[in-house]
Motif scaffolding. Structure first.
Motif, PDB file in Angstrom:
ATOM      1  N   THR A 126       1.131  -1.452  -0.180  1.00 18.98           N
ATOM      2  CA  THR A 126       0.488   0.110  -0.367  1.00 18.98           C
ATOM      3  C   THR A 126       0.423   0.917  -0.041  1.00 18.98           C
ATOM      4  O   THR A 126       1.303   1.258   0.788  1.00 18.98           O
ATOM      5  CB  THR A 126      -0.849   0.218   0.882  1.00 18.98           C
ATOM      6  OG1 THR A 126      -1.578  -1.490   1.399  1.00 18.98           O
ATOM      7  CG2 THR A 126      -2.169   1.244   0.954  1.00 18.98           C
ATOM      8  N   GLU A 129      -3.028   5.449   1.347  1.00 16.81           N
ATOM      9  CA  GLU A 129      -5.296   6.056   1.021  1.00 16.81           C
ATOM     10  C   GLU A 129      -4.931   7.410   1.312  1.00 16.81           C
ATOM     11  O   GLU A 129      -4.314   8.005   1.742  1.00 16.81           O
ATOM     12  CB  GLU A 129      -5.424   5.339   1.824  1.00 16.81           C
ATOM     13  CG  GLU A 129      -4.711   3.811   2.424  1.00 16.81           C
ATOM     14  CD  GLU A 129      -5.202   3.071   3.847  1.00 16.81           C
ATOM     15  OE1 GLU A 129      -6.027   3.654   4.192  1.00 16.81           O
ATOM     16  OE2 GLU A 129      -4.567   2.062   4.048  1.00 16.81           O
ATOM     17  N   GLN A 318     -13.633   6.720  -0.284  1.00 17.67           N
ATOM     18  CA  GLN A 318     -12.666   5.941   0.215  1.00 17.67           C
ATOM     19  C   GLN A 318     -11.333   5.232  -0.744  1.00 17.67           C
ATOM     20  O   GLN A 318     -12.106   4.827  -1.387  1.00 17.67           O
ATOM     21  CB  GLN A 318     -13.349   5.266   1.038  1.00 17.67           C
ATOM     22  CG  GLN A 318     -11.437   4.980   2.290  1.00 17.67           C
ATOM     23  CD  GLN A 318     -12.355   4.270   3.109  1.00 17.67           C
ATOM     24  OE1 GLN A 318     -13.531   3.711   3.630  1.00 17.67           O
ATOM     25  NE2 GLN A 318     -11.478   3.804   4.174  1.00 17.67           N
ATOM     26  N   ARG A 320      -7.692   3.387  -2.053  1.00 23.61           N
ATOM     27  CA  ARG A 320      -6.206   3.465  -1.477  1.00 23.61           C
ATOM     28  C   ARG A 320      -5.381   2.482  -2.795  1.00 23.61           C
ATOM     29  O   ARG A 320      -5.957   2.691  -3.784  1.00 23.61           O
ATOM     30  CB  ARG A 320      -6.089   2.232  -0.627  1.00 23.61           C
ATOM     31  CG  ARG A 320      -6.535   0.952  -0.983  1.00 23.61           C
ATOM     32  CD  ARG A 320      -6.291   0.037  -0.323  1.00 23.61           C
ATOM     33  NE  ARG A 320      -6.597  -1.801  -0.032  1.00 23.61           N
ATOM     34  CZ  ARG A 320      -6.209  -3.089   0.979  1.00 23.61           C
ATOM     35  NH1 ARG A 320      -6.258  -2.505   1.933  1.00 23.61           N
ATOM     36  NH2 ARG A 320      -6.827  -4.290   0.401  1.00 23.61           N
ATOM     37  N   TYR A 342     -13.189   1.390  -1.486  1.00 21.28           N
ATOM     38  CA  TYR A 342     -13.529   0.313  -0.057  1.00 21.28           C
ATOM     39  C   TYR A 342     -14.972   0.699  -0.459  1.00 21.28           C
ATOM     40  O   TYR A 342     -16.045   1.510  -0.388  1.00 21.28           O
ATOM     41  CB  TYR A 342     -13.328   1.446   1.390  1.00 21.28           C
ATOM     42  CG  TYR A 342     -13.457   0.454   2.340  1.00 21.28           C
ATOM     43  CD1 TYR A 342     -12.793  -0.792   2.090  1.00 21.28           C
ATOM     44  CD2 TYR A 342     -14.787   0.745   2.895  1.00 21.28           C
ATOM     45  CE1 TYR A 342     -13.528  -1.328   3.729  1.00 21.28           C
ATOM     46  CE2 TYR A 342     -14.893  -0.441   4.069  1.00 21.28           C
ATOM     47  CZ  TYR A 342     -14.768  -1.526   4.235  1.00 21.28           C
ATOM     48  OH  TYR A 342     -14.915  -2.174   5.243  1.00 21.28           O
ATOM     49  N   TRP A 349     -12.124  -4.287  -0.401  1.00 24.57           N
ATOM     50  CA  TRP A 349     -11.642  -2.884  -1.790  1.00 24.57           C
ATOM     51  C   TRP A 349     -12.000  -3.757  -2.321  1.00 24.57           C
ATOM     52  O   TRP A 349     -11.842  -4.836  -3.244  1.00 24.57           O
ATOM     53  CB  TRP A 349     -10.578  -3.127  -0.809  1.00 24.57           C
ATOM     54  CG  TRP A 349     -10.196  -2.488   0.723  1.00 24.57           C
ATOM     55  CD1 TRP A 349     -10.041  -3.017   1.350  1.00 24.57           C
ATOM     56  CD2 TRP A 349      -9.596  -0.539   0.322  1.00 24.57           C
ATOM     57  NE1 TRP A 349      -9.513  -1.520   2.080  1.00 24.57           N
ATOM     58  CE2 TRP A 349     -10.014  -0.814   1.821  1.00 24.57           C
ATOM     59  CE3 TRP A 349      -9.815  -0.029  -0.835  1.00 24.57           C
ATOM     60  CZ2 TRP A 349      -9.204   0.246   2.297  1.00 24.57           C
ATOM     61  CZ3 TRP A 349      -9.815   0.882   0.337  1.00 24.57           C
ATOM     62  CH2 TRP A 349      -9.351   1.382   1.463  1.00 24.57           C
TER      63      TRP A 349
END
Length: 423
Positions: A126, A129, A318, A320, A342, A349
């Motif tokens: 990741t 985000e 939202q 990432r 999300y 996800w």
């Protein structure tokens, strides 16, 4: 496609990079080098024999001009023998070249240095985000229930008409599709991308050029009568626009965008992960493609990632961004970033975009080149990204923006949809 000369000069490096991908058939590298050795040997033999034939043919002409017919006849017989010997060598050479070309197409691209080792999505990294987790009302529903409640999408009707994975969008659901497509295209063209409307079927040469063949042959819909493939993404026809061309350096970067329906068989997909819009056989997507100076391709990759990130931010979702590990990257990619949104109602996800740098892997197959300042012909680098794929964006818009008795829409879509909510 990797270049044979590069493989020969960097055997250990190529194997090490393929290991980052968790690619198992490393013996292919040695096979390619061995086939190229055979090719060179047969080519030398062919060239030497042909050179001797050319020399003798010239001597025959000179002897005939002097009236030395007997000597000329001897050399004619020698030429005939050489030509007879050359035929099987030429056949061998053609066979080896064909096997070499087929074998090298089986090698995936080499991961760039920053790509982490790994075998699956569990090993992705990741990067960052954004956005915030929505607060859902009591009794919040998944998008397939919301689609039925507001009469937006009919999955059963699609199954009746075609089959599973082919939904029918209705009324405001269809309008939302059109609104998103137009918004995405306008967003891209405002950033300097030229819009194209390409064919949604391509020939084998085009599919092979971008690397869908032979890697994803079983995942593409094939029209047998006409030997054409339904496209899995606009990347295929759009990148092929410049196949077999040498572009002027001052035209780089070339930025292109296109909306198309996309078709993927997704053989073997089943279970809860394919419910609703999560995984479809036909879906809509807006794509961005760039052809760039190789020295600038990773700078451009960062720009494209930022471009898609801003687009997602405008949808108030939202998200990432993941850097994919070697084992989870596509066959043609040197580096890929995935965007996931999300799904609050499903509590998971969902991937909505991939942005990739292919370096020269695709352009070597398609022979897309440019002339640098010194007049030398070089391969350009190609990049592409989803900007954006609609199904999971729609799923998350419905789920994450649901309220009591309506679904709120982000401000960026109000003018495109003609309202600020679905009710």
């Amino acid at each position: 496609m990797l270049q044979v000369a590069f493989i020969r000069q960097n055997v250990d490096f190529v194997k090490e990079r393929l290991g980052v991908r968790n690619f198992k058939d490393l013996d292919l590298v040695d096979t390619i080098v061995g086939l190229d050795d055979q090719r060179k040997k047969l080519q030398l033999e062919t060239d030497t024999t042909q050179s001797r034939i050319n020399t003798l043919s010239k001597e025959i002409g000179q002897l005939m001009a002097k009236g030395q017919k007997a000597e000329a006849e001897e050399k004619k017989q020698e030429v005939a023998a050489l030509k007879s010997a050359l035929a099987p060598i030429a056949d061998q050479l053609a066979g080896v070249e064909s096997e070499l070309n087929t074998t090298i197409l089986r090698l995936p691209n080499l991961p760039a240095a920053p790509v982490p080792r790994g075998k699956s999505a569990e090993d992705n990294v990741t990067i960052r985000e954004g956005g915030s987790k929505p607060g859902l009302p009591a009794g919040a529903q998944a998008h397939w229930d919301l689609a039925k409640k507001y009469n937006l999408i009919d999955f059963e009707l699609g199954n009746k008409i075609t089959g599973s994975g082919f939904p029918v969008y209705i009324n405001k659901g269809a309008r939302l599709q059109r609104a998103l497509i137009q918004y995405f295209l306008d967003y891209n063209t405002a950033a300097g991308y030229t819009e194209f409307q390409p064919p949604i079927m391509v020939n084998e040469v085009s599919a092979r050029g971008t690397g869908q063949l032979p890697d994803k042959e079983g995942q593409m819909y094939y029209v047998t009568e006409d030997d054409l493939y339904l496209i899995p993404t606009a990347e295929v026809p759009v990148t092929n626009i410049y196949r077999d061309e040498i572009v002027k350096e001052d035209r780089l970067p070339i930025r292109m965008t296109a909306y198309t329906p996309c078709f993927r068989r997704e053989a073997g997909s089943y279970g809860k992960d394919v419910r609703g819009l999560n995984r479809l056989h036909q879906f809509d997507k807006v794509e961005i493609v760039q052809l760039v100076d190789p020295a600038k391709s990773y700078e451009v990759l960062d720009e494209m990632v930022a471009h898609v990130e801003r687009l997602l931010q405008s949808l108030d979702l939202q998200y990432r961004i993941l850097r994919l590990c070697g084992g989870d990257m596509g066959f043609t990619s040197a580096m890929t970033y995935d965007f996931e949104v999300y799904s609050a109602a499903q509590e998971k996800w969902l991937e909505v975009s991939s942005v990739s740098n292919f370096e020269s892997f695709q352009t070597n197959r398609m022979k897309i080149r440019y002339k640098d300042a010194g007049g030398k012909t070089q391969l350009v680098h190609s990049l592409n990204g989803s900007s954006l794929a609609l199904p999971r964006i729609v799923a998350c818009l419905l789920e994450n923006h649901q309220a009591e008795g309506y679904i709120a829409l982000p401000k960026a879509l109000h003018s495109y949809f003609g309202a600020d909510r679905i009710d």
